[in-house]
Design a protein around this motif. Structure first.
Motif, PDB file in Angstrom:
ATOM      1  N   UNK A 299      35.384  32.002  31.711  1.00 50.65           N
ATOM      2  CA  UNK A 299      34.130  32.089  30.956  1.00 50.65           C
ATOM      3  C   UNK A 299      34.036  33.412  30.209  1.00 50.65           C
ATOM      4  N   UNK A 300      34.379  34.505  30.864  1.00 47.23           N
ATOM      5  CA  UNK A 300      34.324  35.831  30.234  1.00 47.23           C
ATOM      6  C   UNK A 300      35.295  35.911  29.059  1.00 47.23           C
ATOM      7  N   UNK A 301      36.528  35.517  29.308  1.00 51.32           N
ATOM      8  CA  UNK A 301      37.560  35.645  28.271  1.00 51.32           C
ATOM      9  C   UNK A 301      37.235  34.786  27.056  1.00 51.32           C
ATOM     10  N   UNK A 372      30.110  42.694  28.229  1.00 54.86           N
ATOM     11  CA  UNK A 372      31.084  41.601  28.151  1.00 54.86           C
ATOM     12  C   UNK A 372      32.443  42.144  27.701  1.00 54.86           C
ATOM     13  N   UNK A 373      32.421  42.990  26.701  1.00 53.19           N
ATOM     14  CA  UNK A 373      33.665  43.555  26.181  1.00 53.19           C
ATOM     15  C   UNK A 373      34.374  44.397  27.245  1.00 53.19           C
ATOM     16  N   UNK A 395      30.919  38.758  40.676  1.00 55.37           N
ATOM     17  CA  UNK A 395      30.036  38.070  41.614  1.00 55.37           C
ATOM     18  C   UNK A 395      28.566  38.401  41.399  1.00 55.37           C
ATOM     19  N   UNK A 396      28.297  39.372  40.541  1.00 53.55           N
ATOM     20  CA  UNK A 396      26.913  39.758  40.283  1.00 53.55           C
ATOM     21  C   UNK A 396      26.201  38.687  39.457  1.00 53.55           C
ATOM     22  N   UNK A 397      24.929  38.488  39.747  1.00 49.58           N
ATOM     23  CA  UNK A 397      24.151  37.483  39.019  1.00 49.58           C
ATOM     24  C   UNK A 397      24.092  37.790  37.525  1.00 49.58           C
ATOM     25  N   UNK A 398      24.176  39.061  37.165  1.00 47.35           N
ATOM     26  CA  UNK A 398      24.058  39.451  35.755  1.00 47.35           C
ATOM     27  C   UNK A 398      25.197  38.909  34.900  1.00 47.35           C
ATOM     28  N   UNK A 403      27.702  36.538  29.861  1.00 42.61           N
ATOM     29  CA  UNK A 403      28.539  35.535  29.202  1.00 42.61           C
ATOM     30  C   UNK A 403      27.709  34.697  28.232  1.00 42.61           C
ATOM     31  N   UNK A 404      26.532  34.280  28.661  1.00 44.86           N
ATOM     32  CA  UNK A 404      25.680  33.426  27.821  1.00 44.86           C
ATOM     33  C   UNK A 404      25.262  34.138  26.538  1.00 44.86           C
TER      34      UNK A 404
END
Length: 465
Positions: A299-301, A372-373, A395-398, A403-404
């Motif tokens: 998701x991040x990538x 994100x970067x 694992x953090x909720x943030x 990502x969104x």
């Protein structure tokens, strides 16, 4: 359309014969109760289809038209005169009878439209809605006059650029429509493109690249729609398909992975906030953590990759960026910018210049973007010394908002593209709020030559037969 000669402050035009008597009695006479009132005249011309040009673009019917003069603007609107305030008040009463006349012969109509000739170059037409939902007509009228005042005062502005970029076929008439953000320029080609786009998308996946649309400039019902087709050759096979939009594909991967990651988070992590135990999950449960890491890393990538792909489509072909250091000038082509500039610099220096945006580092989404970067770079350029910290961040909720946030960034730039760089809409992905395409135009001669070529038709031969 030629702007009429106005010998008073305001000229009201209508094709309804009984209208002049009503205007004289209910508006003009009432305005004469104060000294030096706003001067209003009425012109009645029976319909002769002179406005057929409008209907080629946007059908907008009104009971009467208001033409405002420059002296009215300079003497009454810019410094708000007592006569102007009186006019607005009397006009509200005058307008009352027309507010309920929202439909005639099954055609929705607005009470009036407003015109102003800007700098002897453009005729601005403000389209009033037949049935405004929240804003009343007087607020819309005052806002329109404020917009005209702004344009009259400003030599250069984003709004003037939008006017210049809005297409006019036979005249320099420019259309304005009202929304919650005020009056905005309506590009007729964009409106035509909306209808074409809706039909085009009925049986196509949203991840396709937008088509090329060509219109006969003399008849918009005649058009070509070209898919951007690829022929992919691999393993002695050929596969032809519509070119996908990279941004749409990558963003969709990120979104899908994010939803899967959220399922794990809600199932495993959230309950721990209530129970405050389970710091040592079983070996079986740890497998679920590893599955989660695989998904959230994707998701991040791909969220970041979607932004990289998006930034690159915002750079027009042939566009160049210039820098100078120690007297040495360097010119970067589109290809060089794509390779050598990091994404953060593309947004701050390159895209900002192209789309005329405000400083992105001051936008609400910027901090989340930099996070994100940073996380993406830590994943790609893995450092063993920071691995434990990196996985804790995942694992953090943030992480979900981070990502969104890539979708907010794409939508932010979509707003500026649709206003100031509409030719880039063809590269902009579907499902981000700006699905339209600006069609290209062909002369009637070129249109039919292309039609014959595409359909392998020889009209001369057909006539002989």
């Amino acid at each position: 359309m030629n702007y009429p000669k106005i010998e008073t402050d305001i000229l009201i035009h209508t094709d309804r014969e009984g209208f002049k008597l009503y205007t004289d009695k209910v508006l003009i006479k009432n305005l004469e109760t104060i000294e030096s009132p706003v001067e209003v005249s009425v012109n009645v011309v029976l319909s002769d289809n002179t406005e057929i040009e409008d209907r080629d673009w946007i059908y907008n019917s009104s009971i009467f038209d208001i033409y405002t003069s420059l002296p009215f603007l300079e003497n009454h609107v810019i410094p708000t005169s007592k006569a102007y305030t009186d006019f607005i008040e009397k006009f509200d009463s005058f307008l009352g009878i027309f507010k309920s006349m929202s439909e005639i012969d099954d055609i929705e109509i607005a009470p009036f439209s407003l015109y102003f000739e800007l700098e002897n170059e453009y005729v601005l037409k403000f389209l009033f809605h037949p049935k405004p939902k929240e804003t009343d007509y007087l607020t819309m009228l005052s806002s329109a006059l404020d917009t005209i005042t702004y344009l009259h005062k400003q030599k250069e502005s984003k709004l003037k650029s939008a006017i210049q970029n809005s297409y006019s076929r036979k005249s320099n008439k420019k259309y304005f429509t009202f929304s919650e953000d005020g009056w905005k320029v309506l590009n007729p080609l964009l409106e035509v493109g909306k209808d074409i786009t809706q039909n085009y998308r009925k049986d196509r996946d949203w991840r396709v690249k937008k088509p090329h649309i060509m219109l006969n400039q003399d008849n918009f019902t005649q058009r070509f729609i070209f898919d951007s087709n690829w022929v992919l050759v691999f393993d002695h096979l050929e596969t032809m398909l519509i070119q996908p939009n990279d941004v749409a594909l990558y963003s969709n991967i990120a979104d899908r992975c994010l939803k899967q990651a959220m399922e794990f988070y809600e199932k495993v992590i959230l309950p721990r906030h209530k129970q405050w135990h389970g710091s040592f999950p079983s070996l079986e449960k740890q497998k679920e953590y590893y599955n989660y890491f695989e998904i959230i890393i994707q998701a991040v990538i791909f969220a970041y990759t979607a932004l990289e792909a998006f930034a690159n489509i915002c750079i027009p072909n042939g566009w160049e960026y210039f820098t100078e250091s120690n007297g040495v000038k360097t010119i970067y082509s589109k290809e060089a910018i794509e390779r050598k500039f990091p994404l953060r610099e593309k947004f701050k220096k390159i895209i900002r210049t192209i789309l005329n945006t405000p400083d992105p580092s001051r936008e609400n989404w910027w901090m989340s973007f930099t996070e994100l970067e940073n996380i993406r770079n830590e994943i790609i350029h893995t450092k063993q010394s920071k691995s434990e910290e990196r996985y804790a961040k995942l694992l953090s909720k943030s992480i979900f908002d981070i990502v969104k946030n890539h979708q907010n960034i794409i939508q932010f730039y979509g707003k500026h593209i649709t206003r100031y760089k509409t030719e880039l809409l063809e590269e902009y992905p579907y499902e981000f709020g700006y699905d339209d395409v600006i069609p290209g135009l062909m002369t009637d001669k070129n249109y039919w030559e292309s039609y014959k070529s595409i359909h392998n038709i020889n009209f001369d031969k057909l006539e002989e037969e």
